[in-house]
Design an enzyme around this catalytic site. Structure first.
Site, PDB file in Angstrom:
ATOM      1  CE1 TYR A  55      35.567  29.478  26.074  1.00 52.65           C
ATOM      2  CE2 TYR A  55      34.488  31.603  26.415  1.00 52.65           C
ATOM      3  CZ  TYR A  55      34.865  30.352  26.883  1.00 52.65           C
ATOM      4  OH  TYR A  55      34.521  29.973  28.152  1.00 52.65           O
ATOM      5  CG  HIS A  85      27.491  26.841  34.004  1.00 54.52           C
ATOM      6  ND1 HIS A  85      27.746  25.777  33.188  1.00 54.52           N
ATOM      7  CD2 HIS A  85      28.583  27.660  33.876  1.00 54.52           C
ATOM      8  CE1 HIS A  85      28.916  25.935  32.595  1.00 54.52           C
ATOM      9  NE2 HIS A  85      29.438  27.068  32.994  1.00 54.52           N
ATOM     10  CG  ASN A 197      30.637  34.688  30.451  1.00 57.13           C
ATOM     11  OD1 ASN A 197      31.534  34.792  29.640  1.00 57.13           O
ATOM     12  ND2 ASN A 197      30.621  33.712  31.341  1.00 57.13           N
ATOM     13  CE1 TYR A 279      40.015  60.886  71.497  1.00 58.89           C
ATOM     14  CE2 TYR A 279      40.838  58.884  70.463  1.00 58.89           C
ATOM     15  CZ  TYR A 279      41.072  60.065  71.146  1.00 58.89           C
ATOM     16  OH  TYR A 279      42.358  60.423  71.477  1.00 58.89           O
ATOM     17  NE  ARG A 282      37.475  64.736  71.863  1.00 56.32           N
ATOM     18  CZ  ARG A 282      38.678  64.416  72.370  1.00 56.32           C
ATOM     19  NH1 ARG A 282      39.774  64.912  71.828  1.00 56.32           N
ATOM     20  NH2 ARG A 282      38.773  63.596  73.390  1.00 56.32           N
ATOM     21  CG  PHE A 328      34.152  37.126  32.248  1.00 58.33           C
ATOM     22  CD1 PHE A 328      35.230  36.892  33.078  1.00 58.33           C
ATOM     23  CD2 PHE A 328      34.211  36.640  30.947  1.00 58.33           C
ATOM     24  CE1 PHE A 328      36.331  36.180  32.653  1.00 58.33           C
ATOM     25  CE2 PHE A 328      35.312  35.932  30.500  1.00 58.33           C
ATOM     26  CZ  PHE A 328      36.383  35.693  31.364  1.00 58.33           C
ATOM     27  CD  GLU A 412      36.628  29.698  34.023  1.00 57.78           C
ATOM     28  OE1 GLU A 412      36.138  29.417  35.135  1.00 57.78           O
ATOM     29  OE2 GLU A 412      36.012  29.550  32.947  1.00 57.78           O
TER      30      GLU A 412
END
Length: 496
Positions: A55, A85, A197, A279, A282, A328, A412
């Site tokens: 792959y 990409h 990746n 608060y 405190r 990844f 994916e």
């Protein structure tokens, strides 16, 4: 110039901060070089000897994993991956985070489980050492197949594409190579996938956030102590016996820190009219302590991540394995980043509440912290600004990791959205810094109305440092420069 040697030894977040802040250069250790070369030689041999598809090495990517690629197209496959990409949009990732990205990518590739060539890693080091900042965009990564989009932008310049900022000038990757006299790296099989990746975009945002959140957590205690003094608050809520019966580590640490900061104060020792404090004063140990505990957990997770190989497939030469899996995926750090986002928003929330109390005209403090309110609005509006910022941080606390949108034709089908978690976390950290800076602006003003009584020696030294950059406000004037200087003070001043 000090050099940091990339190796398989543990890389801490503190070390990263030192490398970035002090401008260290990077150099591969002998061991890292051997690991990289050994893994690449193994991968080349495996491709030559095996007919089985691997792959991303001899196949297409994502849902195209069933398409085999001929040997003469393996290099073009990697270049095409890089180009296709590079789809980032929106604002640029800041240069200091980009530089951390490069460092983390080099570190991950150096373990010898990625199959990259030595010259590829070296060119990334060249970018780092020459302060070349690839133009990377904040939007585009879903944080599952690693940070594909931002890492494509990060790495395109090494092949002579994309854009960079160098010496304040924006230029193409091709022009950079001409300027530097570099030959574009020729990618071999698997290299584009190894570069794209990985979780280095998410991790770089997380590292930046952890470094700055840690700094702000320390400042929050100091600023809260000054506000407590200015508000004529009580020290009893910080008594150790109270916290010993609910012994959360951060809570105990914060109470102890507050006692140390207030030691020797005339103000804290004077008789108190008020039996209780609100608060936001405190419960400082409980709230600030929870932030410390969250930071401790998130830091441990990010520490593991930045010392890992996170690309795919994982190449294990010594085990004779090339395995396509899921290192990844950003989920291990996406959820912690969302957690830290909530913690930092809370640090801003409680800070804004203390600011509100300081300007409320109670406990013998003048309304809006000016001697003549009415004709002067004084510190009325800085609290508005703090409220607006704190509100924005609250809206950013929706966890990105709670969402997923399938990609790549369903291959994916579950993603982490960790990149979104990282960018919004950094935004909340920046917001919290501004809210704390506004609290300090108000607290220093209020403290002057308690003179001639003195605070503790530690807090008086902080106050003295602060007054060198931010003045007491007698009459109305533009406040934004003072807020900006207050932010700068938190970034550059040292805490005793």
């Amino acid at each position: 110039m000090t050099t940091h040697h990339i190796s398989a030894e543990h890389l801490s977040i503190e070390r990263i901060a030192e490398i970035i802040d002090k401008g260290y250069k990077l150099e591969l250790s002998d061991d890292a070089r051997k690991r990289i070369v050994h893994c690449r030689e193994y991968l080349d041999h495996k491709i030559e000897q095996s007919d089985k598809p691997i792959y991303g090495v001899t196949t297409g990517f994502g849902s195209l994993c069933k398409i085999s690629i001929s040997n003469d197209q393996l290099s073009q496959l990697q270049i095409n991956l890089m180009m296709s990409h590079a789809c980032g949009v929106g604002e640029r990732v800041p240069n200091d985070i980009v530089k951390i990205m490069i460092l983390l990518k080099v570190q991950s590739l150096s373990y010898g489980f990625s199959g990259v060539k030595l010259d590829t890693v070296q060119r990334l080091i060249d970018l780092f050492n020459n302060d070349v900042y690839p133009i990377v965009y904040k939007q585009g990564s879903v944080g599952a197949s690693g940070d594909l989009v931002p890492l494509a932008h990060l790495c395109l310049p090494i092949v002579g594409m994309g854009e960079v900022e160098y010496q304040g000038e924006r230029m193409s990757g091709a022009d950079l190579n001409k300027r530097m006299g570099w030959t574009p790296v020729k990618l071999a099989s698997k290299e584009g996938l190894a570069l794209l990746n990985g979780t280095q975009n998410m991790s770089a945002h997380a590292v930046w956030a952890v470094i700055n959140a840690t700094r702000l957590s320390r400042w929050a205690d100091v600023i809260a102590a000054i506000s407590l003094e200015a508000y004529d608050g009580r020290i009893e809520p910080f008594t150790h016996a109270v916290h010993a019966v609910r012994p959360h580590q951060g809570q105990i640490e914060t109470a102890q820190r507050m006692r140390e900061l207030l030691e020797g104060s005339e103000l804290i020792q004077q008789p108190k009219v008020n039996v209780q404090d609100p608060y936001s004063f405190r419960c400082i140990p409980q709230v600030h302590g929870s932030v410390k505990d969250t930071l401790r957990y998130v830091t441990s997770v990010i520490d593991t991540e930045i010392n890992s190989a996170t690309d795919n497939p994982t190449v294990c030469p010594d085990d004779d394995l090339i395995i396509s899996a899921g290192n990844f995926h950003g989920e291990p750090i996406a959820m912690p980043m969302d957690f830290l986002c909530i913690a930092m928003a809370e640090l801003g929330n409680i800070s804004e509440r203390r600011t509100y109390k300081l300007v409320s005209g109670t406990r013998d403090l003048p309304s809006f912290l000016v001697a003549q309110p009415g004709v002067n609005s004084g510190f009325m509006i800085p609290q508005y600004t703090a409220a607006a910022i704190a509100s924005q941080s609250k809206t950013l606390c929706m966890p990105s990791s709670a969402d997923t949108i399938p990609t790549s034709q369903g291959q994916e089908d579950h993603v982490s959205m960790g990149a979104n978690a990282g960018t919004k976390l950094c935004k909340v950290v920046e917001n919290t810094e501004r809210v704390l800076a506004i609290e300090l602006f108000n607290a220093a003003q209020a403290l002057e109305f308690r003179h001639p009584l003195k605070s503790s020696p530690v807090l008086e030294r902080v106050f003295e440092q602060y007054r060198k950059v931010v003045p007491f406000i007698n009459e109305d004037q533009p406040m934004y420069p003072h807020i900006a200087n207050s932010v700068k003070f938190l970034r550059h001043a040292t805490i005793d």
